[in-house]
Design a protein around this motif. Structure first.
Motif, PDB file in Angstrom:
ATOM      1  N   ARG A 169       0.811  -1.220   0.000  1.00 60.14           N
ATOM      2  CA  ARG A 169       0.000   0.000   0.000  1.00 60.14           C
ATOM      3  C   ARG A 169       0.840   1.264   0.000  1.00 60.14           C
ATOM      4  NH1 ARG A 169      -5.183  -1.076   4.031  1.00 60.14           N
ATOM      5  NH2 ARG A 169      -6.010  -2.890   2.908  1.00 60.14           N
ATOM      6  N   GLY A 170       2.086   1.184   0.400  1.00 54.03           N
ATOM      7  CA  GLY A 170       2.938   2.377   0.437  1.00 54.03           C
ATOM      8  C   GLY A 170       3.518   2.768  -0.896  1.00 54.03           C
ATOM      9  N   ILE A 171       3.340   1.935  -1.915  1.00 52.95           N
ATOM     10  CA  ILE A 171       3.900   2.221  -3.237  1.00 52.95           C
ATOM     11  C   ILE A 171       3.132   3.368  -3.890  1.00 52.95           C
ATOM     12  CG2 ILE A 171       4.193   1.265  -5.548  1.00 52.95           C
ATOM     13  CD1 ILE A 171       6.207   0.236  -3.527  1.00 52.95           C
ATOM     14  N   ARG A 172       3.881   4.302  -4.451  1.00 51.98           N
ATOM     15  CA  ARG A 172       3.295   5.464  -5.124  1.00 51.98           C
ATOM     16  C   ARG A 172       3.185   5.172  -6.621  1.00 51.98           C
ATOM     17  NH1 ARG A 172       8.112   9.037  -3.219  1.00 51.98           N
ATOM     18  NH2 ARG A 172       9.030   7.072  -3.900  1.00 51.98           N
ATOM     19  N   ILE A 173       2.025   5.468  -7.190  1.00 51.88           N
ATOM     20  CA  ILE A 173       1.753   5.062  -8.566  1.00 51.88           C
ATOM     21  C   ILE A 173       1.199   6.225  -9.378  1.00 51.88           C
ATOM     22  CG2 ILE A 173       0.533   3.420 -10.047  1.00 51.88           C
ATOM     23  CD1 ILE A 173       0.166   1.639  -7.567  1.00 51.88           C
ATOM     24  N   HIS A 174       1.801   6.487 -10.526  1.00 52.01           N
ATOM     25  CA  HIS A 174       1.196   7.327 -11.551  1.00 52.01           C
ATOM     26  C   HIS A 174       0.395   6.436 -12.489  1.00 52.01           C
ATOM     27  CE1 HIS A 174       2.650  11.280 -10.780  1.00 52.01           C
ATOM     28  NE2 HIS A 174       3.834  11.180 -11.336  1.00 52.01           N
ATOM     29  N   VAL A 175      -0.751   6.908 -12.941  1.00 51.26           N
ATOM     30  CA  VAL A 175      -1.529   6.210 -13.952  1.00 51.26           C
ATOM     31  C   VAL A 175      -1.869   7.187 -15.078  1.00 51.26           C
ATOM     32  CG1 VAL A 175      -2.500   4.390 -12.506  1.00 51.26           C
ATOM     33  CG2 VAL A 175      -3.630   6.616 -12.598  1.00 51.26           C
ATOM     34  N   ASP A 176      -1.932   6.657 -16.285  1.00 51.37           N
ATOM     35  CA  ASP A 176      -2.193   7.481 -17.465  1.00 51.37           C
ATOM     36  C   ASP A 176      -3.704   7.648 -17.635  1.00 51.37           C
ATOM     37  OD1 ASP A 176      -1.830   8.938 -19.720  1.00 51.37           O
ATOM     38  OD2 ASP A 176      -0.947   7.341 -20.920  1.00 51.37           O
ATOM     39  N   ASP A 177      -4.290   8.376 -16.700  1.00 50.41           N
ATOM     40  CA  ASP A 177      -5.750   8.536 -16.635  1.00 50.41           C
ATOM     41  C   ASP A 177      -6.065  10.028 -16.619  1.00 50.41           C
ATOM     42  OD1 ASP A 177      -8.442   8.625 -16.031  1.00 50.41           O
ATOM     43  OD2 ASP A 177      -8.335   7.108 -14.458  1.00 50.41           O
ATOM     44  N   ALA A 221       6.208  11.734 -20.626  1.00 51.12           N
ATOM     45  CA  ALA A 221       7.539  12.269 -20.333  1.00 51.12           C
ATOM     46  C   ALA A 221       7.650  12.664 -18.872  1.00 51.12           C
ATOM     47  CB  ALA A 221       7.839  13.470 -21.240  1.00 51.12           C
ATOM     48  N   ALA A 222       6.662  13.402 -18.367  1.00 53.81           N
ATOM     49  CA  ALA A 222       6.699  13.867 -16.980  1.00 53.81           C
ATOM     50  C   ALA A 222       6.580  12.704 -16.006  1.00 53.81           C
ATOM     51  CB  ALA A 222       5.580  14.878 -16.745  1.00 53.81           C
ATOM     52  N   MET A 223       5.746  11.719 -16.329  1.00 50.69           N
ATOM     53  CA  MET A 223       5.613  10.566 -15.447  1.00 50.69           C
ATOM     54  C   MET A 223       6.894   9.747 -15.433  1.00 50.69           C
ATOM     55  SD  MET A 223       1.612   9.337 -15.721  1.00 50.69           S
ATOM     56  CE  MET A 223       1.547   9.138 -17.508  1.00 50.69           C
ATOM     57  N   CYS A 224       7.556   9.642 -16.577  1.00 54.69           N
ATOM     58  CA  CYS A 224       8.845   8.954 -16.640  1.00 54.69           C
ATOM     59  C   CYS A 224       9.872   9.659 -15.760  1.00 54.69           C
ATOM     60  CB  CYS A 224       9.322   8.885 -18.087  1.00 54.69           C
ATOM     61  SG  CYS A 224      10.946   8.112 -18.309  1.00 54.69           S
ATOM     62  N   ILE A 225       9.896  10.986 -15.817  1.00 58.35           N
ATOM     63  CA  ILE A 225      10.817  11.756 -14.977  1.00 58.35           C
ATOM     64  C   ILE A 225      10.565  11.468 -13.510  1.00 58.35           C
ATOM     65  CG2 ILE A 225      11.365  14.102 -14.190  1.00 58.35           C
ATOM     66  CD1 ILE A 225      11.017  14.997 -17.122  1.00 58.35           C
ATOM     67  N   GLY A 230      12.480   9.049  -8.516  1.00 57.87           N
ATOM     68  CA  GLY A 230      12.026   8.491  -7.256  1.00 57.87           C
ATOM     69  C   GLY A 230      10.796   9.147  -6.663  1.00 57.87           C
ATOM     70  N   GLU A 231      10.106   9.992  -7.425  1.00 60.37           N
ATOM     71  CA  GLU A 231       8.886  10.613  -6.928  1.00 60.37           C
ATOM     72  C   GLU A 231       7.725   9.631  -6.910  1.00 60.37           C
ATOM     73  OE1 GLU A 231       8.807  13.626  -5.639  1.00 60.37           O
ATOM     74  OE2 GLU A 231      10.946  13.812  -6.060  1.00 60.37           O
ATOM     75  N   VAL A 232       7.746   8.654  -7.815  1.00 63.02           N
ATOM     76  CA  VAL A 232       6.802   7.537  -7.787  1.00 63.02           C
ATOM     77  C   VAL A 232       7.598   6.256  -7.989  1.00 63.02           C
ATOM     78  CG1 VAL A 232       4.827   8.872  -8.642  1.00 63.02           C
ATOM     79  CG2 VAL A 232       6.299   7.677 -10.275  1.00 63.02           C
ATOM     80  N   ASP A 233       6.954   5.128  -7.729  1.00 62.46           N
ATOM     81  CA  ASP A 233       7.608   3.829  -7.814  1.00 62.46           C
ATOM     82  C   ASP A 233       7.148   3.024  -9.024  1.00 62.46           C
ATOM     83  OD1 ASP A 233       8.757   4.272  -5.128  1.00 62.46           O
ATOM     84  OD2 ASP A 233       6.677   4.018  -4.474  1.00 62.46           O
ATOM     85  N   LEU A 234       5.948   3.340  -9.504  1.00 63.30           N
ATOM     86  CA  LEU A 234       5.354   2.636 -10.640  1.00 63.30           C
ATOM     87  C   LEU A 234       4.615   3.622 -11.525  1.00 63.30           C
ATOM     88  CD1 LEU A 234       3.726  -0.360  -8.734  1.00 63.30           C
ATOM     89  CD2 LEU A 234       5.468  -0.638 -10.509  1.00 63.30           C
ATOM     90  N   VAL A 235       4.528   3.290 -12.823  1.00 66.87           N
ATOM     91  CA  VAL A 235       3.671   4.021 -13.753  1.00 66.87           C
ATOM     92  C   VAL A 235       2.868   2.982 -14.526  1.00 66.87           C
ATOM     93  CG1 VAL A 235       3.517   5.583 -15.713  1.00 66.87           C
ATOM     94  CG2 VAL A 235       5.288   5.936 -13.975  1.00 66.87           C
TER      95      VAL A 235
END
Length: 301
Positions: A169-177, A221-225, A230-235
């Motif tokens: 639950r502590g993992i930070r995730i970006h999603v393309d939504d 591009a921004a999510m990859c950055i 280290g701002e997120v752990d998964l995309v």
């Protein structure tokens, strides 16, 4: 005589020229001005079109033996019988740029050693992010780097890998939504509703039920950055349309020890760029192989 080393130098100069242009357009407020529509059905901004022109000019001035496939300008052979391939997206994140001229977005450029490359045959990749005054690039076998002073390009720091293996639950995730994006203008990117629906079904709903913190940006591009920094752990996202973004992402993400896999946890490095992803399919970007595999397994239908 051109080799990978000389083309890396050209790639860096192309990113630099695109960045300088984007800063000027941002300052005068014209970066998000819509000028036309491209072959994918997306509306093209001034920054999209003119960033590609700047980057292509760098390759032309060097008479580089490169074929460029660009989102706005299509196929451009710099010389007859080119030997290398460059994939260019003038600005990834135009929907955000139209809504907010200081939205996080920028150029994505990757260069491969063959005209019909697999993802692991792209040896250089880079991103500009003009709103935050940053340029990133990666070189296969050497790592991923942040340009500390984007006005110079010769002052760089290597971005070191991070070991995160467990999906919890502590993992930070970006999603393309797009529904979660802070800056978003509808009717700019074709097919965005279909992409968002697939991402929600594959990643968002499952991660939310697991209690994970989700966020989104209107730019791969921004999510990859954020992933490599280290701002997120998964995309969680997709490969779609012309697949202009994943080659750059692959170089940068693997350069910090991360992975890019399909929903079954298979690394996409052995897939042919021209073939893989022409239909919209889920894509996992993760900070480590272990994390990517466990997340992909968690998101299985």
């Amino acid at each position: 005589m051109y080799d990978a080393g000389s083309l890396i130098g050209i790639g860096k100069r192309a990113l630099h020229k695109a960045y300088l242009l984007q800063v000027r357009l941002m300052k005068d407020g014209t970066a998000g001005e819509i000028l036309s529509k491209n072959a994918q059905g997306d509306k093209s901004t001034r920054a999209d079109l003119e960033s590609e022109i700047e980057a292509i000019k760098v390759f032309k001035d060097a008479n580089a033996p490169v074929r460029i496939i660009a989102e706005e300008h299509g196929l451009v052979d710099i010389v007859e019988n080119p030997r290398y391939l460059a994939v260019l997206d003038g600005v990834d994140g135009s929907s955000g740029l139209v809504a907010n001229p200081r939205s996080r977005c920028g150029t994505m450029l990757a260069i491969a050693s063959t005209l019909d490359p697999k993802y692991n045959e792209f040896f250089f990749g880079g991103i500009t992010e003009f709103s935050t005054n940053r340029i990133f690039y990666g070189i296969i076998g050497e790592g991923t780097f942040l340009v500390n002073d984007p006005n110079k390009m010769d002052d760089v720091s290597r971005i070191h890998r991070r070991e995160i293996k467990k999906f919890d639950r502590g993992i930070r995730i970006h999603v393309d939504d797009c529904k979660l994006c802070p800056d978003y203008e509808s009717n700019v990117t074709a097919g965005i509703d279909k992409i968002s629906a697939l991402v929600r079904e594959t990643f968002s709903l499952k991660a939310e039920r697991n209690g994970n913190r989700l966020s989104a940006l209107n730019s791969s591009a921004a999510m990859c950055i954020d992933l490599i920094m280290g701002e997120v752990d998964l995309v969680g996202g997709v490969i779609a349309k012309g697949a202009f973004e994943p080659p750059t992402e692959y170089v940068l993400v693997t350069g910090v020890g991360g992975v890019m896999t399909d929903i079954d946890g298979n690394d996409i490095g052995c897939k042919k760029w021209k073939e893989y992803g022409r239909n919209t399919i889920p894509l996992v970007r993760a900070s480590s192989r272990e994390l990517g595999n466990t997340f992909a397994e968690f998101c299985q239908p």
